[in-house]
Design an enzyme around this catalytic site. Structure first.
Site, PDB file in Angstrom:
ATOM      1  N   HIS A 212     -12.193 -32.237  13.885  1.00  0.00           N
ATOM      2  CA  HIS A 212     -11.753 -33.391  14.673  1.00  0.00           C
ATOM      3  C   HIS A 212     -12.190 -34.746  14.090  1.00  0.00           C
ATOM      4  CE1 HIS A 212     -10.933 -30.112  17.242  1.00  0.00           C
ATOM      5  NE2 HIS A 212     -12.067 -30.085  17.909  1.00  0.00           N
TER       6      HIS A 212
ATOM      7  N   ASP B 211      -5.373 -28.686  15.117  1.00  0.00           N
ATOM      8  CA  ASP B 211      -6.548 -29.501  15.404  1.00  0.00           C
ATOM      9  C   ASP B 211      -6.151 -30.304  16.626  1.00  0.00           C
ATOM     10  OD1 ASP B 211      -8.361 -31.724  15.572  1.00  0.00           O
ATOM     11  OD2 ASP B 211      -9.099 -31.047  13.629  1.00  0.00           O
ATOM     12  N   HIS B 212      -6.635 -29.905  17.790  1.00  0.00           N
ATOM     13  CA  HIS B 212      -6.040 -30.476  18.997  1.00  0.00           C
ATOM     14  C   HIS B 212      -6.289 -31.984  19.129  1.00  0.00           C
ATOM     15  CE1 HIS B 212     -10.000 -29.905  20.893  1.00  0.00           C
ATOM     16  NE2 HIS B 212      -9.601 -30.714  21.849  1.00  0.00           N
TER      17      HIS B 212
HETATM   18  C1  BG6 Z   1     -13.511 -28.044  20.598  1.00  0.00           C
HETATM   19  C2  BG6 Z   1     -14.960 -27.706  20.363  1.00  0.00           C
HETATM   20  O1  BG6 Z   1     -12.773 -27.949  19.408  1.00  0.00           O
HETATM   21  O2  BG6 Z   1     -13.407 -29.374  21.093  1.00  0.00           O
HETATM   22  C3  BG6 Z   1     -15.772 -27.897  21.626  1.00  0.00           C
HETATM   23  O3  BG6 Z   1     -15.060 -26.370  19.919  1.00  0.00           O
HETATM   24  C4  BG6 Z   1     -15.549 -29.264  22.213  1.00  0.00           C
HETATM   25  O4  BG6 Z   1     -17.160 -27.685  21.383  1.00  0.00           O
HETATM   26  C5  BG6 Z   1     -14.071 -29.567  22.335  1.00  0.00           C
HETATM   27  O5  BG6 Z   1     -16.164 -29.301  23.491  1.00  0.00           O
HETATM   28  C6  BG6 Z   1     -13.844 -31.000  22.750  1.00  0.00           C
HETATM   29  O6  BG6 Z   1     -12.494 -31.208  23.005  1.00  0.00           O
HETATM   30  P1  BG6 Z   1     -12.019 -32.321  24.026  1.00  0.00           P
HETATM   31  O7  BG6 Z   1     -10.536 -32.315  23.926  1.00  0.00           O
HETATM   32  O8  BG6 Z   1     -12.533 -31.893  25.376  1.00  0.00           O
HETATM   33  O9  BG6 Z   1     -12.646 -33.589  23.579  1.00  0.00           O
END
Ligand code: BG6
Length: 511
Positions: free
Chosen positions: A259, A195-196
């Site tokens: 997230h 989960d980044h």
């Molecule tokens: C991803 C989603 O996990 O996270 C995307 O699939 C989203 O829809 C993205 O745009 C957002 O990540 P960050 O790091 O740019 O906030």
């Protein structure tokens, strides 16, 4: 001096053991935009394991040099630090390509031979990190093939781990199925569900803020906190051909299930007994288990707002409505915005609402958590002229990472006037260096065998259990579907989301 239990976590650990990273789906967007630039940046910071290798596994035929050329182009566009030709050459010499169908056992047996030869040549241990970055539909197949080829079985004294990209399932049954398949192939401790958001610097700082600072923790409860807001706003829509995937997912599955609920768990968890992966995740999963489920269509209608964007403009640029986007069904019933009022039924959070909202095509990209404290019981000052005397602690996840605290102060002068002021901590000015990208941290953690910032099986399943109820109220066959609201692209969401808070005498924080 007493040891700070977070010290070990804060102090950087040593270089991970030599290993080979095998990326499945290596010709895809994720490898090009995120994984390779992250590895390149780790190399620039001189933190990669020694004798590190990457093998890109994908279906298209190509050789190492074509593959490296494509990755170089991606790195020039997406690297956090400047692309340096000499450093790139050095790094990319360790990158190779392996062509095979995902379901072809022979391709995996060839891979095994190749890995063994590379280890023999370099004199390195057979440590393997398998990264599932393909379309999720292939995850099962790849896992079965890793098992059937024996690649999942580490040789003595070595390790084999798997990293699974999101989405991890599309609902509870599919996530449970995938978890069963993973468990047949790798032990839970060798499974790293990405989960980044957990790799973002400020998300990690939530635990440090809460548990390494005495002043916040005693206040972190129902007695002092009025409510919590978590906002994840994006100013993009369906660029880059994302409409096809997104239309089958929607904001709830795409962002909330993972997230947003992860951020919520970090904010609401009890202090873990230590910082081991399981101690931290035990506490996070308790939060997810204590989420009050909204089950009936009536409860969902009263606590959850879903909406789609209509044509509008963001940053002065005209944007189409969601249903006019490329690869989106013109009759689509997929939400691009969700706001939810949540309750966590524990002693600590008794009666404290958590409001979360997430949406595409909002005015700007910003993710933040705000903790809104209660008013003091008696205010011996005249505060009528003030919008609010509540203290607000804001954790800015991105951009402009930092933390601020709003409080009231006396305006200098002879009249007793008060104004809200802000104490502000900014990462960029306090530490003077850019934070690493989330994938840099997460790749290094998976090489080092630290699963703390990855979702455990029960976390993923409990999050889906909550989300599935909402999906069922929206799409089930009961004839009482709560309505879909609308908001013009470039606005802060539908009126209904404001009303959700207004009904409770509160307002969304202006970002
Ligand atoms: C991803 C989603 O996990 O996270 C995307 O699939 C989203 O829809 C993205 O745009 C957002 O990540 P960050 O790091 O740019 O906030």
């Amino acid at each position: 001096m007493e040891e700070n239990p977070f010290r070990e976590h804060i102090v950087s650990r040593g270089r991970p053991d030599p290993c080979t990273l095998v990326i499945f789906g290596a010709t895809g967007d994720l490898t090009n935009r995120k994984l390779i630039p992250a590895l390149y940046n780790i190399a620039v910071d001189d933190s990669l394991p020694s004798k590190f290798k990457v093998i890109g596994f994908a279906r298209r035929a190509k050789d190492d040099s074509t593959f490296r050329g494509e990755l170089e182009e991606g790195n020039r566009k997406h690297s956090r630090q400047d692309h340096d030709d000499a450093l790139w050459k050095n790094f990319s010499d360790s990158v190779h390509y392996h062509q095979s169908e995902f379901a072809d056992l022979d391709g995996y047996l060839q891979l095994k031979k190749r890995l063994n030869t590379l280890d023999a040549e370099r004199g390195t241990p057979a440590n393997r990190l398998f990264y599932l970055a393909s379309a999720p539909a292939y995850f099962d197949k790849i896992l079965f093939m890793l098992r059937d080829s024996g690649l999942n079985q580490p040789t003595e004294g070595c390790w084999a781990r798997v990293v699974c990209e999101k989405p991890f399932g599309t609902d509870l049954p599919s996530a449970q199925h995938l978890n069963r398949v993973v468990a047949e192939t790798f032990a839970e401790e060798d499974t790293y569900r990405i989960d980044h958001y957990l790799g973002k610097e400020t998300a990690q700082n939530i635990m440090v803020l809460r548990f390494a600072n005495m002043i916040f923790e005693p206040l972190w409860r129902d007695r002092y906190i009025d409510h919590v807001q978590i906002t994840c706003a994006e100013n993009l829509g369906m660029e880059g051909g994302r409409g096809g995937y997104y239309d089958s997912a929607g904001a709830l599955r795409d962002m909330v299930q993972n997230h947003l609920l992860q951020l919520l768990s970090l904010v609401a968890m009890e202090p873990p007994s230590d910082l081991s992966a399981d101690a931290v995740r035990d506490e996070k999963v308790k939060v997810l288990k204590s989420l009050r489920h909204w089950t009936s269509p009536e409860d969902v209608a009263a606590n959850v707002i879903r909406a789609q964007y209509t044509p509008g403009s963001v940053d002065g640029i005209d944007r189409p409505g969601y249903r006019q986007e490329d690869r989106v069904d013109p009759e689509s019933k997929t939400e691009t915005y969700v706001a939810i009022r949540l309750f966590i039924d524990t002693w600590r959070w008794d009666g404290v609402p958590f409001y979360i909202r997430v949406g595409k095509q909002l005015p700007k990209k910003a993710t933040e958590i705000s903790i809104h404290f209660k008013e003091t019981p008696q205010i011996p000052f005249d505060t009528k002229a003030l919008p609010s005397s509540k203290n607000v602690l804001v954790i800015r996840i991105q951009p402009d990472e930092g933390i601020s605290l709003r409080m009231l102060a006396k305006v200098p002068g002879t009249t007793p006037r008060m104004e809200p002021v802000k104490m502000d901590f900014r990462y960029s000015t306090s530490f003077g260096k850019a934070s690493p990208e989330a994938y840099e941290r997460l790749l290094l953690d998976s090489m080092a065998g630290d699963a703390t910032l990855f979702a455990r099986r029960d976390e993923v399943e409990n999050a889906w259990a909550f989300v599935d109820k909402l999906e069922n109220a929206w799409h089930g066959n009961h004839g009482k579907q709560p309505p879909m609201a609308e908001y013009p692209a470039g606005s802060w969401g539908p009126r209904e989301a404001d009303q959700l808070l207004e009904g409770d005498g509160r307002v969304w924080r202006r970002l």
